[in-house]
Design an enzyme around this catalytic site. Structure first.
Site, PDB file in Angstrom:
ATOM      1  N   SER A 166       0.748  -1.164   0.010  1.00 22.51           N
ATOM      2  CA  SER A 166      -0.167   0.056   0.019  1.00 22.51           C
ATOM      3  C   SER A 166       1.137   1.295   0.120  1.00 22.51           C
ATOM      4  O   SER A 166       1.879   1.147   0.541  1.00 22.51           O
ATOM      5  CB  SER A 166      -0.918  -0.011   1.113  1.00 22.51           C
ATOM      6  N   TYR A 223      -0.858  -0.667  10.188  1.00 22.81           N
ATOM      7  CA  TYR A 223      -0.939  -1.032   8.932  1.00 22.81           C
ATOM      8  C   TYR A 223       0.214  -0.360   7.954  1.00 22.81           C
ATOM      9  O   TYR A 223       0.930  -1.153   7.149  1.00 22.81           O
ATOM     10  CB  TYR A 223      -2.392  -0.400   8.390  1.00 22.81           C
TER      11      TYR A 223
HETATM   12  P1  NAD Z   1     -10.886  -6.609   1.637  1.00 24.74           P
HETATM   13  O1  NAD Z   1     -11.094  -6.366   3.099  1.00 24.74           O
HETATM   14  O2  NAD Z   1     -12.022  -6.560   0.828  1.00 24.74           O
HETATM   15  O3  NAD Z   1     -10.260  -8.085   1.331  1.00 24.74           O
HETATM   16  C1  NAD Z   1      -9.279  -8.520   2.147  1.00 24.74           C
HETATM   17  C2  NAD Z   1      -9.488 -10.232   2.180  1.00 24.74           C
HETATM   18  O4  NAD Z   1      -8.531 -10.829   3.104  1.00 24.74           O
HETATM   19  C3  NAD Z   1     -11.100 -10.337   2.955  1.00 24.74           C
HETATM   20  O5  NAD Z   1     -11.542 -11.219   2.038  1.00 24.74           O
HETATM   21  C4  NAD Z   1     -10.569 -11.167   4.297  1.00 24.74           C
HETATM   22  O6  NAD Z   1     -11.419 -12.093   4.655  1.00 24.74           O
HETATM   23  C5  NAD Z   1      -9.005 -11.782   3.776  1.00 24.74           C
HETATM   24  N1  NAD Z   1      -8.221 -11.866   5.259  1.00 24.74           N
HETATM   25  C6  NAD Z   1      -8.272 -11.159   6.210  1.00 24.74           C
HETATM   26  N2  NAD Z   1      -7.633 -11.862   7.114  1.00 24.74           N
HETATM   27  C7  NAD Z   1      -7.180 -13.087   6.368  1.00 24.74           C
HETATM   28  C8  NAD Z   1      -6.513 -14.247   6.953  1.00 24.74           C
HETATM   29  N3  NAD Z   1      -5.892 -14.257   8.254  1.00 24.74           N
HETATM   30  N4  NAD Z   1      -6.302 -15.289   6.335  1.00 24.74           N
HETATM   31  C9  NAD Z   1      -6.950 -15.284   5.121  1.00 24.74           C
HETATM   32  N5  NAD Z   1      -7.579 -14.365   4.496  1.00 24.74           N
HETATM   33  C10 NAD Z   1      -7.642 -13.097   5.317  1.00 24.74           C
HETATM   34  O7  NAD Z   1      -9.790  -5.639   1.276  1.00 24.74           O
HETATM   35  P2  NAD Z   1      -9.151  -5.307  -0.321  1.00 24.74           P
HETATM   36  O8  NAD Z   1      -9.220  -3.914  -0.521  1.00 24.74           O
HETATM   37  O9  NAD Z   1      -9.543  -6.427  -1.112  1.00 24.74           O
HETATM   38  O10 NAD Z   1      -7.631  -5.378  -0.078  1.00 24.74           O
HETATM   39  C11 NAD Z   1      -7.034  -6.430  -0.577  1.00 24.74           C
HETATM   40  C12 NAD Z   1      -5.497  -6.066  -0.342  1.00 24.74           C
HETATM   41  O11 NAD Z   1      -5.030  -4.752  -0.755  1.00 24.74           O
HETATM   42  C13 NAD Z   1      -5.287  -5.926   1.255  1.00 24.74           C
HETATM   43  O12 NAD Z   1      -3.754  -6.563   1.510  1.00 24.74           O
HETATM   44  C14 NAD Z   1      -5.056  -4.401   1.569  1.00 24.74           C
HETATM   45  O13 NAD Z   1      -4.380  -3.948   2.664  1.00 24.74           O
HETATM   46  C15 NAD Z   1      -4.542  -4.064   0.320  1.00 24.74           C
HETATM   47  N6  NAD Z   1      -4.872  -2.442  -0.123  1.00 24.74           N
HETATM   48  C16 NAD Z   1      -6.384  -2.043  -0.402  1.00 24.74           C
HETATM   49  C17 NAD Z   1      -6.486  -0.886  -0.707  1.00 24.74           C
HETATM   50  C18 NAD Z   1      -7.835  -0.215  -0.979  1.00 24.74           C
HETATM   51  O14 NAD Z   1      -8.128   0.875  -1.224  1.00 24.74           O
HETATM   52  N7  NAD Z   1      -8.859  -1.099  -0.943  1.00 24.74           N
HETATM   53  C19 NAD Z   1      -5.453   0.138  -0.879  1.00 24.74           C
HETATM   54  C20 NAD Z   1      -4.283  -0.302  -0.681  1.00 24.74           C
HETATM   55  C21 NAD Z   1      -3.917  -1.477  -0.403  1.00 24.74           C
END
Ligand code: NAD
Length: 263
Positions: free
Chosen positions: A145, A158
């Site tokens: 991120s 984070y």
């Molecule tokens: P999201 O919350 O929709 O998806 C994250 C998924 O990870 C969820 O389905 C959750 O159940 C799963 N998860 C959490 N803990 C877990 C574990 N212990 N074992 C297995 N699965 C687990 O969020 P997203 O936006 O799809 O995020 C995906 C990635 O992108 C993450 O690493 C997040 O930090 C990163 N990210 C997101 C954004 C954004 O704006 N959405 C920006 C930068 C980075």
């Protein structure tokens, strides 16, 4: 493009989430055998259902918590047994943790964020890279991120976790290059519109941090004002970059971080 991932066997962690599901759909359409992993049964099921609707090789789904040694090891073994090899890993599971300044941040939650985002990502890469070594190599993308690069306020756990993931990406790229495994990271910034974007702005507004307005709408506007392209990015724009790094189009990239942030 259709067929870009023909013959590929791609493990996606966090596949029940927003990014994971969108990426899984695209990868399947482009010919990959997609293997969905998530710790949340309903989210996993919803992604599996969505995937069943699109053309491409049949997908698999496993309930798998990245904080479990045994869970990850046995799941990777099952995938290897079913398909003979794992060619790609999108290490994408993540937990944001609390949105509180450092002096109010709950210590146990800080630990949990590291357990999932750092140790969890390491654990998956550890077992998958062992499998990839045996079958001649592979490609890995870790979801980091821009928070890691900017020190976003009120998200100390984070920020620390994603900075650690970026550093681990560089180290892993070196350890695994001799085995034909590339490891890169992607760093998305403001992604929306939708539930995640709104929720994020609500959390920042409620954080008590002086860097955010108390009004979620204002928070969103202020964030966008700081982006040179003057808009949020779409999920698809993130997925385009993930697929680039997973594909042979990035064949000379390893240990790098692709920032997807509108400038
Ligand atoms: P999201 O919350 O929709 O998806 C994250 C998924 O990870 C969820 O389905 C959750 O159940 C799963 N998860 C959490 N803990 C877990 C574990 N212990 N074992 C297995 N699965 C687990 O969020 P997203 O936006 O799809 O995020 C995906 C990635 O992108 C993450 O690493 C997040 O930090 C990163 N990210 C997101 C954004 C954004 O704006 N959405 C920006 C930068 C980075």
């Amino acid at each position: 493009s259709p067929g870009r991932f023909a013959g590929a066997v791609v493990i996606i962690t966090g596949a029940g989430g927003d990014f994971g599901r969108a990426g899984a759909l695209r990868l399947k359409r482009e010919g990959a055998t997609v293997v969905l992993l998530d710790a949340a049964p309903q989210a996993l099921e919803a992604s599996a259902k969505a995937l069943a609707e699109v053309p491409g090789p049949p997908a698999m789904a496993f309930l798998c918590d990245v904080t479990s040694d045994e869970g990850v090891e046995t799941t990777v073994a099952k995938v290897e047994l079913a398909h003979g090899r794992i060619t790609h890993l999108w290490n994408n599971a993540g937990y944001q943790g609390a949105v509180k300044p450092i002096d109010e941040y709950p210590i146990a939650d800080f630990q949990r964020v590291q357990d999932i985002n750092v140790v969890g990502a390491f654990r998956v890469l550890h077992f998958v890279s062992r499998s990839m070594r045996k079958t001649g190599g592979g490609v890995v993308v870790n979801t980091a991120s821009v928070a890691a690069l900017r020190g976003t306020p009120a998200m100390p756990a984070y920020v620390a976790s994603k900075a650690a993931l970026l550093a681990m990406t560089m180290s892993a790229a070196k350890d695994l290059a001799p085995h034909g495994i590339r490891v890169n990271a992607i760093s998305p910034a403001l992604i929306g519109p939708g539930f995640m974007w709104d929720r994020q702005n609500e959390l920042h507004a409620a954080s008590g941090s002086p860097y955010f307005s108390r009004d979620p709408e204002e928070v969103g506007k202020n964030k966008i004002a700081g982006v040179p392209l003057k808009r949020v990015g779409t999920k698809d724009e993130v997925i385009n970059c993930v697929l680039f790094l997973l594909s042979e189009e990035s064949s000379y990239c390893t240990g790098t971080n692709l920032v997807v942030d509108g400038g």
